[in-house]
Design a protein around this motif. Structure first.
Motif, mmCIF file in Angstrom:
data_model
loop_
_atom_site.group_PDB
_atom_site.id
_atom_site.type_symbol
_atom_site.label_atom_id
_atom_site.label_comp_id
_atom_site.label_asym_id
_atom_site.label_seq_id
_atom_site.Cartn_x
_atom_site.Cartn_y
_atom_site.Cartn_z
ATOM 1 N N ASP A 46 111.668 101.833 50.068
ATOM 2 C CA ASP A 46 110.704 102.536 50.910
ATOM 3 C C ASP A 46 110.933 104.044 50.859
ATOM 4 O O ASP A 46 109.985 104.819 50.802
ATOM 5 C CB ASP A 46 110.793 102.052 52.357
ATOM 6 C CG ASP A 46 110.279 100.633 52.522
ATOM 7 O OD1 ASP A 46 109.501 100.169 51.653
ATOM 8 O OD2 ASP A 46 110.649 100.002 53.521
ATOM 9 N N TRP A 71 109.503 105.501 47.550
ATOM 10 C CA TRP A 71 108.046 105.665 47.530
ATOM 11 C C TRP A 71 107.594 106.729 48.525
ATOM 12 O O TRP A 71 106.607 107.423 48.300
ATOM 13 C CB TRP A 71 107.341 104.328 47.767
ATOM 14 C CG TRP A 71 107.483 103.483 46.533
ATOM 15 C CD1 TRP A 71 108.211 102.345 46.399
ATOM 16 C CD2 TRP A 71 106.936 103.769 45.233
ATOM 17 N NE1 TRP A 71 108.147 101.891 45.103
ATOM 18 C CE2 TRP A 71 107.359 102.746 44.370
ATOM 19 C CE3 TRP A 71 106.130 104.776 44.725
ATOM 20 C CZ2 TRP A 71 107.007 102.702 43.024
ATOM 21 C CZ3 TRP A 71 105.772 104.736 43.384
ATOM 22 C CH2 TRP A 71 106.206 103.713 42.545
ATOM 23 N N GLN A 72 108.333 106.858 49.601
ATOM 24 C CA GLN A 72 108.038 107.924 50.545
ATOM 25 C C GLN A 72 108.291 109.282 49.889
ATOM 26 O O GLN A 72 107.503 110.220 50.065
ATOM 27 C CB GLN A 72 108.896 107.763 51.791
ATOM 28 C CG GLN A 72 108.474 108.645 52.933
ATOM 29 C CD GLN A 72 109.267 108.308 54.166
ATOM 30 O OE1 GLN A 72 110.478 108.479 54.167
ATOM 31 N NE2 GLN A 72 108.596 107.821 55.188
ATOM 32 N N HIS A 90 106.216 105.581 59.263
ATOM 33 C CA HIS A 90 107.676 105.763 59.198
ATOM 34 C C HIS A 90 108.324 105.742 60.580
ATOM 35 O O HIS A 90 109.467 105.383 60.714
ATOM 36 C CB HIS A 90 108.024 107.075 58.483
ATOM 37 C CG HIS A 90 109.497 107.327 58.402
ATOM 38 N ND1 HIS A 90 110.352 106.545 57.658
ATOM 39 C CD2 HIS A 90 110.279 108.259 58.998
ATOM 40 C CE1 HIS A 90 111.579 107.002 57.784
ATOM 41 N NE2 HIS A 90 111.575 108.037 58.591
#
Length: 128
Positions: free
Chosen positions: A3, A6-7, A64
């Motif tokens: 995650d 990709w963030q 997030h």
């Protein structure tokens, strides 16, 4: 970990667009000596801050943690850190009392260093 990767990719794209907005404002003002490099920096910062907030809050850090309304004051504080860094690069690299370089020299650390600092602050504090 995936995650975060990709963030970081989304942040890079959105930050790249915000940096492009900055450069599109800063460059003609500084290159054609319409104003000083520092005033051009301020103008570029204002455009990049607005576009960056929209892009990062709605896309880069979407889901997030913090919602957009509660993150706005923190985002503004980080944007001031970004502004201070960029102001430092412009001063160091273009000021006659320092390196007296070309108007475009600050764009290198503005595009490569400042985004790393702001990503860390946004991920760990603003949108946590």
């Amino acid at each position: 970990m995936r995650d975060t990767f990709w963030q970081l990719v989304r942040f890079g794209i959105a930050g790249g667009l915000a940096t492009l907005c900055y450069a599109m404002v800063y460059s003609p003002l500084a290159a054609f000596k319409i104003t000083s490099e520092q005033v051009a920096n301020i103008c570029g910062y204002l455009v990049a801050m607005g576009s960056g907030y929209v892009l990062h809050s709605r896309w880069s850090f979407r889901g997030h943690g913090a919602d957009a309304k509660s993150s706005m004051p923190k985002f503004f504080a980080v944007s001031l850190v970004s502004f201070a860094l960029n102001t430092f690069w412009v001063w160091l690299l273009t000021d006659d009392a320092m390196l007296a370089g070309a108007w475009w020299w600050p764009l290198v650390p503005i595009a490569l260093v400042t985004p790393l600092v702001t990503f860390a602050l946004n991920r760990l504090w603003v949108f946590a």
